[in-house]
Design a protein around this motif. Structure first.
Motif, PDB file in Angstrom:
ATOM      1  N   PRO A 183       0.834  -1.217   0.000  1.00  0.00           N
ATOM      2  CA  PRO A 183       0.000   0.000   0.000  1.00  0.00           C
ATOM      3  C   PRO A 183       0.863   1.258   0.000  1.00  0.00           C
ATOM      4  O   PRO A 183       2.044   1.213   0.357  1.00  0.00           O
ATOM      5  N   ASN A 184       0.248   2.351  -0.401  1.00  0.00           N
ATOM      6  CA  ASN A 184       0.961   3.636  -0.335  1.00  0.00           C
ATOM      7  C   ASN A 184       1.162   4.033   1.121  1.00  0.00           C
ATOM      8  O   ASN A 184       0.299   3.783   1.960  1.00  0.00           O
ATOM      9  N   ASP A 185       2.293   4.638   1.387  1.00  0.00           N
ATOM     10  CA  ASP A 185       2.608   5.068   2.740  1.00  0.00           C
ATOM     11  C   ASP A 185       1.661   6.204   3.150  1.00  0.00           C
ATOM     12  O   ASP A 185       1.375   7.108   2.343  1.00  0.00           O
ATOM     13  N   ALA A 186       1.199   6.144   4.406  1.00  0.00           N
ATOM     14  CA  ALA A 186       0.241   7.148   4.879  1.00  0.00           C
ATOM     15  C   ALA A 186       0.857   8.545   4.919  1.00  0.00           C
ATOM     16  O   ALA A 186       0.177   9.542   4.663  1.00  0.00           O
ATOM     17  N   ASP A 187       2.140   8.599   5.214  1.00  0.00           N
ATOM     18  CA  ASP A 187       2.809   9.896   5.357  1.00  0.00           C
ATOM     19  C   ASP A 187       3.350  10.413   4.023  1.00  0.00           C
ATOM     20  O   ASP A 187       3.056  11.529   3.603  1.00  0.00           O
ATOM     21  N   GLN A 188       4.123   9.575   3.330  1.00  0.00           N
ATOM     22  CA  GLN A 188       4.810  10.027   2.106  1.00  0.00           C
ATOM     23  C   GLN A 188       4.045   9.738   0.825  1.00  0.00           C
ATOM     24  O   GLN A 188       4.374  10.274  -0.230  1.00  0.00           O
ATOM     25  N   GLY A 189       3.110   8.833   0.893  1.00  0.00           N
ATOM     26  CA  GLY A 189       2.337   8.496  -0.304  1.00  0.00           C
ATOM     27  C   GLY A 189       3.136   7.651  -1.284  1.00  0.00           C
ATOM     28  O   GLY A 189       3.941   6.813  -0.882  1.00  0.00           O
ATOM     29  N   PHE A 190       2.951   7.913  -2.560  1.00  0.00           N
ATOM     30  CA  PHE A 190       3.546   7.084  -3.613  1.00  0.00           C
ATOM     31  C   PHE A 190       5.073   7.187  -3.652  1.00  0.00           C
ATOM     32  O   PHE A 190       5.763   6.249  -4.067  1.00  0.00           O
ATOM     33  N   ILE A 191       5.600   8.346  -3.207  1.00  0.00           N
ATOM     34  CA  ILE A 191       7.052   8.561  -3.217  1.00  0.00           C
ATOM     35  C   ILE A 191       7.803   7.472  -2.439  1.00  0.00           C
ATOM     36  O   ILE A 191       8.920   7.100  -2.773  1.00  0.00           O
ATOM     37  N   GLN A 192       7.128   6.947  -1.412  1.00  0.00           N
ATOM     38  CA  GLN A 192       7.785   5.963  -0.541  1.00  0.00           C
ATOM     39  C   GLN A 192       8.173   4.686  -1.292  1.00  0.00           C
ATOM     40  O   GLN A 192       8.964   3.895  -0.797  1.00  0.00           O
ATOM     41  N   GLY A 203       7.902   1.023  12.709  1.00  0.00           N
ATOM     42  CA  GLY A 203       8.113  -0.254  12.035  1.00  0.00           C
ATOM     43  C   GLY A 203       7.201  -0.354  10.829  1.00  0.00           C
ATOM     44  O   GLY A 203       6.342   0.495  10.607  1.00  0.00           O
ATOM     45  N   LEU A 204       7.432  -1.407  10.055  1.00  0.00           N
ATOM     46  CA  LEU A 204       6.657  -1.587   8.821  1.00  0.00           C
ATOM     47  C   LEU A 204       5.485  -2.525   9.055  1.00  0.00           C
ATOM     48  O   LEU A 204       5.630  -3.532   9.744  1.00  0.00           O
ATOM     49  N   PRO A 205       4.339  -2.242   8.447  1.00  0.00           N
ATOM     50  CA  PRO A 205       3.251  -3.223   8.488  1.00  0.00           C
ATOM     51  C   PRO A 205       3.607  -4.455   7.655  1.00  0.00           C
ATOM     52  O   PRO A 205       4.531  -4.400   6.825  1.00  0.00           O
ATOM     53  N   GLY A 206       2.867  -5.547   7.865  1.00  0.00           N
ATOM     54  CA  GLY A 206       3.205  -6.827   7.245  1.00  0.00           C
ATOM     55  C   GLY A 206       3.400  -6.793   5.748  1.00  0.00           C
ATOM     56  O   GLY A 206       4.392  -7.320   5.231  1.00  0.00           O
ATOM     57  N   SER A 207       2.472  -6.163   5.021  1.00  0.00           N
ATOM     58  CA  SER A 207       2.555  -6.162   3.556  1.00  0.00           C
ATOM     59  C   SER A 207       3.802  -5.400   3.083  1.00  0.00           C
ATOM     60  O   SER A 207       4.462  -5.812   2.118  1.00  0.00           O
ATOM     61  N   MET A 208       4.109  -4.303   3.769  1.00  0.00           N
ATOM     62  CA  MET A 208       5.297  -3.532   3.383  1.00  0.00           C
ATOM     63  C   MET A 208       6.574  -4.305   3.726  1.00  0.00           C
ATOM     64  O   MET A 208       7.530  -4.292   2.962  1.00  0.00           O
ATOM     65  N   MET A 209       6.538  -4.974   4.882  1.00  0.00           N
ATOM     66  CA  MET A 209       7.722  -5.749   5.297  1.00  0.00           C
ATOM     67  C   MET A 209       7.991  -6.885   4.314  1.00  0.00           C
ATOM     68  O   MET A 209       9.131  -7.129   3.930  1.00  0.00           O
ATOM     69  N   LEU A 210       6.914  -7.567   3.885  1.00  0.00           N
ATOM     70  CA  LEU A 210       7.062  -8.659   2.913  1.00  0.00           C
ATOM     71  C   LEU A 210       7.671  -8.130   1.616  1.00  0.00           C
ATOM     72  O   LEU A 210       8.620  -8.709   1.069  1.00  0.00           O
ATOM     73  N   THR A 211       7.134  -7.011   1.155  1.00  0.00           N
ATOM     74  CA  THR A 211       7.640  -6.406  -0.091  1.00  0.00           C
ATOM     75  C   THR A 211       9.110  -6.021   0.062  1.00  0.00           C
ATOM     76  O   THR A 211       9.919  -6.275  -0.828  1.00  0.00           O
ATOM     77  N   PHE A 212       9.411  -5.455   1.222  1.00  0.00           N
ATOM     78  CA  PHE A 212      10.803  -5.051   1.455  1.00  0.00           C
ATOM     79  C   PHE A 212      11.732  -6.267   1.465  1.00  0.00           C
ATOM     80  O   PHE A 212      12.812  -6.235   0.869  1.00  0.00           O
TER      81      PHE A 212
END
Lengths: 240, 108
Positions: A29-38, A180-189
């Motif tokens: 998902p897009n980051d809540a703070d930075q949006g698509f840039i993240q 920290g990163l949420p699960g979906s972002m952590m998996l992607t990372f």
């Protein structure tokens, strides 16, 4: 025999890169703070981590070279540093793009993470002229190994120094407290990190294979007593 | 699987942010392509050197055979003539040799 296993490794790298990119753009998902840039995070941070680990690995190979006097370890060390420097170029460029998009500046000099990485990069950029300046191949390999060990030891120290520096400008997504990163972002990372690590290994293997082939050609030329084809490289070590 | 992925797809913004993200990923891809191109040039050089060495070895073998035949026929050839083989001498190999070297190059 450096080319052994290069094909499956290359395929694994391509698959991992494709999976990583798919997850970045279609799953995370897009980051809540930075949006698509993240989304740059999934490229920039794995590249930085792999390049820093690559510098340390280069230092470990250099230790093995000094212990055994085996020129193969020197070649491993050289190639590890070489590929890590290329990754470093990508880190600096993608980081600058991210900085411009997020902070409005291509470079921020009072940000310890950026400056410390630049110092590490410039340190390793001096590896080439340092190596090139020495004519004798054995001395060149020894001195380059000492350089690689010293600089390799500097990398984790540098990382610790940055972690200890108190700055809130650079995002700390792997903070020990809170965030920290949420699960979906952590998996992607993690997939992106694996892809970058595989890419690093593949490129190191490819470079070693090319150097080995070049070394074998020179060996064959000597055995056949044929005249040399052209000027000999003074920078890159030969692999037999 | 792909439908699931597409269902989760966030709208791809083509504004300012999209430009920077695209820029970062394009830079990475360009660096990768440049590196692969450099490796391809290196590979071509190695291939060329191998071809030169193969033709050099074949020429030397041919000359060795000629010299030994000449020595058995007349018995007056000098060993230094064998060493006087010029590398990349410019002489085209006979058709049979060319065919043999092509087969050797591609391992067929």
């Amino acid at each position: 025999m450096y080319g052994k296993g290069l094909k499956p490794l290359s395929i694994a790298t391509v698959v991992a890169l494709a999976a990583g990119l798919s997850l970045v753009f279609f799953y995370a998902p897009n980051d809540a703070d930075q949006g698509f840039i993240q989304k740059i995070f999934y490229l920039h941070v794995p590249l930085a981590m792999v390049s820093l680990v690559g510098f340390i690995v280069g230092g470990i190979f250099a230790i093995l070279h000094l212990r055994s006097e085996d020129s193969r370890w020197d070649a491993y060390s050289y190639v590890s540093i070489h590929i890590s420097v290329i990754f470093g170029v990508a880190v600096l460029i993608t980081g600058s793009i991210w900085a411009k998009a997020s902070w409005g500046h291509w470079w921020v000099w009072d940000e310890p993470t950026l400056v410390s990485y630049l110092i590490v990069f410039l340190l390793y950029a001096t590896y080439y002229p340092f190596r090139y300046a020495i004519e004798d191949r054995q001395r060149q390999a020894r001195y380059a190994s000492v350089f690689a060990i010293t600089a390799g030891a500097f990398v984790p120290l540098n990382f610790l120094a940055v972690r200890l520096a108190e700055s809130l400008v650079h995002p700390r997504v792997f903070a020990t407290t809170g965030g920290g990163l949420p699960g979906s972002m952590m998996l992607t990372f993690l997939v992106s990190l694996t892809a970058m690590a595989l890419l690093w290994v593949t490129l190191v293997k490819l470079e070693l294979t090319a150097k080995s082939a070049s070394g074998q050609v020179k060996r064959l030329r000597r055995a056949l007593d044929a005249p040399p084809a052209g000027p000999r490289s003074r920078v890159a070590p030969e692999v037999s | 699987m792909s439908a699931l992925l597409l269902g989760e797809t966030p709208a791809l913004p083509l504004d300012e942010a999209g430009k920077y993200v695209a820029g970062a990923y394009v830079v990475f891809m360009v660096l990768l392509v440049v590196y692969v191109a450099i490796m391809a040039i290196k590979l071509q050089r190695i291939e060329r050197e191998l071809r030169d060495l193969a033709s050099f070895a074949e020429q030397r073998n041919n000359n060795d055979e000629d010299t030994s035949e000449g020595a058995s026929n007349s018995g007056d050839s000098h060993p230094s003539e064998v060493a006087a083989v010029s590398f990349q001498g410019g002489a085209n190999p006979p058709a049979a040799d060319a065919e043999r070297s092509t087969r050797a190059e591609f391992d067929v």
